[in-house]
Design a protein around this motif. Structure first.
Motif, mmCIF file in Angstrom:
data_model
loop_
_atom_site.group_PDB
_atom_site.id
_atom_site.type_symbol
_atom_site.label_atom_id
_atom_site.label_comp_id
_atom_site.label_asym_id
_atom_site.label_seq_id
_atom_site.Cartn_x
_atom_site.Cartn_y
_atom_site.Cartn_z
ATOM 1 N N LEU A 1 0.850 -1.164 0.000
ATOM 2 C CA LEU A 1 0.000 0.000 0.000
ATOM 3 C C LEU A 1 0.892 1.221 0.000
ATOM 4 O O LEU A 1 1.751 1.375 0.845
ATOM 5 N N ILE A 2 0.699 2.091 -0.958
ATOM 6 C CA ILE A 2 1.546 3.276 -1.029
ATOM 7 C C ILE A 2 1.167 4.271 0.048
ATOM 8 O O ILE A 2 1.994 4.916 0.661
ATOM 9 N N ASN A 3 -0.120 4.360 0.253
ATOM 10 C CA ASN A 3 -0.676 5.423 1.067
ATOM 11 C C ASN A 3 -0.627 5.132 2.563
ATOM 12 O O ASN A 3 -1.622 5.158 3.251
ATOM 13 N N ARG A 4 0.545 4.824 3.025
ATOM 14 C CA ARG A 4 0.762 4.553 4.441
ATOM 15 C C ARG A 4 2.077 5.211 4.793
ATOM 16 O O ARG A 4 3.055 5.043 4.076
ATOM 17 N N HIS A 5 2.102 5.931 5.864
ATOM 18 C CA HIS A 5 3.269 6.774 6.108
ATOM 19 C C HIS A 5 4.577 6.014 6.059
ATOM 20 O O HIS A 5 5.526 6.422 5.404
ATOM 21 N N SER B 1 5.370 5.048 2.414
ATOM 22 C CA SER B 1 5.728 6.155 1.538
ATOM 23 C C SER B 1 7.084 6.738 1.944
ATOM 24 O O SER B 1 7.820 7.249 1.101
ATOM 25 N N SER B 2 7.440 6.617 3.215
ATOM 26 C CA SER B 2 8.783 7.043 3.625
ATOM 27 C C SER B 2 9.834 6.157 2.971
ATOM 28 O O SER B 2 10.866 6.637 2.498
ATOM 29 N N ILE C 1 9.559 4.434 0.189
ATOM 30 C CA ILE C 1 9.615 4.781 -1.228
ATOM 31 C C ILE C 1 10.459 6.029 -1.430
ATOM 32 O O ILE C 1 11.324 6.099 -2.298
ATOM 33 N N SER C 2 10.197 7.009 -0.586
ATOM 34 C CA SER C 2 10.913 8.264 -0.692
ATOM 35 C C SER C 2 12.421 8.022 -0.579
ATOM 36 O O SER C 2 13.213 8.583 -1.344
ATOM 37 N N GLY C 3 12.811 7.177 0.346
ATOM 38 C CA GLY C 3 14.230 6.849 0.518
ATOM 39 C C GLY C 3 14.796 6.122 -0.683
ATOM 40 O O GLY C 3 15.905 6.424 -1.153
ATOM 41 N N GLU D 1 13.666 6.201 -3.764
ATOM 42 C CA GLU D 1 13.692 7.107 -4.904
ATOM 43 C C GLU D 1 14.894 8.026 -4.813
ATOM 44 O O GLU D 1 15.563 8.306 -5.816
ATOM 45 N N ILE E 1 6.629 1.719 -9.313
ATOM 46 C CA ILE E 1 6.000 1.302 -8.073
ATOM 47 C C ILE E 1 4.663 0.645 -8.326
ATOM 48 O O ILE E 1 3.870 1.132 -9.121
ATOM 49 N N SER E 2 4.418 -0.465 -7.666
ATOM 50 C CA SER E 2 3.086 -1.065 -7.740
ATOM 51 C C SER E 2 2.644 -1.501 -6.365
ATOM 52 O O SER E 2 3.452 -1.937 -5.556
ATOM 53 N N GLN E 3 1.363 -1.394 -6.125
ATOM 54 C CA GLN E 3 0.854 -1.829 -4.825
ATOM 55 C C GLN E 3 0.036 -3.104 -4.959
ATOM 56 O O GLN E 3 -0.770 -3.256 -5.868
#
Lengths: 344, 344
Positions: free
Chosen positions: B73-77, B80-81, B83-85, B87, B99-101
């Motif tokens: 799930l992308i939409n979880r803090h 998404s943190s 992913i941010s790292g 990226e 990215i795929s969920q």
DNA sequence: TTGTAAGCGTTATCAT
DNA sequence: ATGATAACGCTTACAA
């Protein structure tokens, strides 16, 4: 378990003593190929562990079935909701999604755009960075007619479909609500004015004040980057103002939170002495004490809509006859931070 | 502004009366080519608006410079943190990120893996779904020696580098802290046991209890999917237990939040009557009242590390001599939900 | 230092 | 209904 070289359609062709083109057609369920050979091909493909090399197909067909996303920051609830929405639609339409964050830096945003173009993404979904004031990095896409859709932080300068929340009405409703609750001097903590969303929220605020017959006092309007620190700075400044505000409309929830935390420290009661409304409905807003009244923006739905619009454009080819700006409804969520207790 | 066909190295070659290979070399700053022609080539390329077709290069070099990410799930803090790292590092190393969920669905996870493989991603970073109990969809990658790195929700069954937070110690410290604060009957709301992270958090909990000489009472242990609703169910169940718990260690912050909200409704005081500790340090945990004690996991850093490890593997080619599991430190953050006020 | 030519794995055109 | 062949745009031996 040894590293084998990949099976290609040629390998399958050889095994079946047919031509590669037949195999290609068979795998793509081309009705020209007889049902029996089609089946045979697909079976052998499976058996031989065939995986299509999509790169090769892409090169040939000049399509990548890939959507590029550029946004300021992944790790923000609103943005990750949008991504989630985009991914959802994209996946169901057979598109992959590649994501890059600009960190609100113009340079990075421009470089990302270059890279995505070189990767020949079929389309682009963008929310521009706070610092971005020039838009030549998108010319590449407009010139070659690669579809783009902008969301949230959109720009007037580029012709494209745009998905925004109703920022104006959001700002209006938030302010109106604060006035109804008894706020006379309503302050506003807003974002950088090069971004239309913040101009719109500001405009909504001003109109609500004027329509209520209240003065728009520039000393009660602060603009900054809406970070936690910025929020604290802003509330400090507002408290020093000769006319202390009765209520504050903040352009995002992060700022609203800083305001509330600072006021708590100062032992100024929210909402009794100062009311607060935020914007975005971050997850924390519901659960902080006092819970933060805010404007809900449908992030996931905005993502879905953006992807839908983009894919439609990709599929139809050629410019759409005219570009639309879709305004998604915002909703005022009234919580504790703006509700004066009724006198008993 | 007409839709022109893309300039290729051949166009540049023709214009300069040299061969396409020289152009290719020149653009790639190959030192074999004289400095002057290199410059000339790059200049004309720029002038002609040349954009390399990366697909073609990819096909030729059998590399895509792309990293695939699969997560629930992308939409979880936390996610998404991460992913941010990822990226962040990927971008600086010249890799794109797709990215795929999985939405915690096995079927979708498997299909995504197929697609990413067909797209020939250079490597894969994965956090598996809650429902995932079979792992054959990753065999594709292990067999062809496509590097994979697992994070957070890792699995024993696959040999690969793994990045996890110290779930065991996190669970241990959380529980120990609750015991120190006077909790005798400490309950645990945990996640599905097919996931190692939840087994580890549970193990930490149990060991802390045992070492403190406290009984591990199975009726005080609940397992579910850790959603908001699950949390409410769980606390209701625990309150019905003959021995009401003094404290609860929840395997995530979402559950801890539901527990706190439900207890507030029931007018049971947190922390005075029941103490609560969560896990993950979601943004809301700091600001809810009472603020939630929790275990911090360094999401962004885990993402950076995962990307780093993956790219290293991609670059060196060939299996690493042995796979490591990197355990990132977790930190107990003590807040109001677990701090008994000192008697004055 | 540069050019020639082959090939990456598909799909598309034209035959048959 | 199937096959032969030529692209797609780039890299890379090998030759010069």
């Amino acid at each position: 378990m040894t590293k084998q070289t990949e099976t290609t359609i040629h390998d399958i062709a050889k095994r079946l003593n047919i031509s590669a083109s037949t195999v290609s057609r068979g795998l793509n369920d081309n009705p020209l190929i007889s049902k029996s050979t089609r089946l045979l091909i697909q079976l052998t493909a499976q058996e031989m562990g065939y995986r299509p090399n999509i790169m090769a197909a892409n090169l040939r067909t000049r399509k990548t079935n890939t959507i590029g996303i550029i946004l300021p920051l992944i790790n923000r609830h609103f943005f990750s909701s949008v991504i989630s929405g985009i991914e959802d639609v994209a996946y169901n339409c057979g598109f992959a999604v590649t994501i890059s964050q600009s960190n609100d830096q113009y340079e990075k945003e421009a470089k990302i755009a270059q890279t995505l173009f070189s990767n020949r993404v079929d389309g682009l979904i963008v929310s521009i960075g706070m610092q971005t004031k020039r838009f030549d990095h998108f010319r590449l896409f407009t010139e070659r007619e690669v579809p783009m859709v902008f969301f949230d932080r959109v720009v007037d300068e580029i012709e494209a479909h745009k998905i925004v929340a109703d920022d104006y009405l959001g700002g209006y409703k938030a302010t109106e609500h604060l006035i109804e609750q008894g706020g006379l001097w309503v302050a506003h903590i807003g974002g950088p004015l090069n971004l239309k969303i913040y101009r719109d929220r500001l405009a909504g605020y001003k109109d609500a004040m004027q329509i209520a017959g209240l003065p728009v006092d520039e000393s009660l309007i602060v603009h900054n980057s809406l970070t936690r620190t910025d929020g604290t700075q802003a509330i400090k400044k507002l408290l020093k103002n000769p006319q202390r505000p009765h209520a504050i409309f903040c352009a995002n929830d992060t700022t609203a939170l800083s305001v509330i935390l600072h006021l708590r420290e100062m032992r100024i009661k929210v909402p009794d002495e100062i009311m607060v409304v935020g914007f975005s409905n971050e997850p924390f807003s519901e659960v902080v004490t006092p819970s933060i009244s805010t404007i809900r923006q449908p992030g996931f739905e905005m993502g879905r809509k953006a992807a839908d619009l983009l894919i439609r454009q990709i599929r139809q080819k050629g410019k759409p006859s005219r570009y639309q700006t879709i305004v998604m409804p915002t909703e005022l969520i009234i919580r504790e931070s703006s509700t004066r207790r009724l006198p008993e």
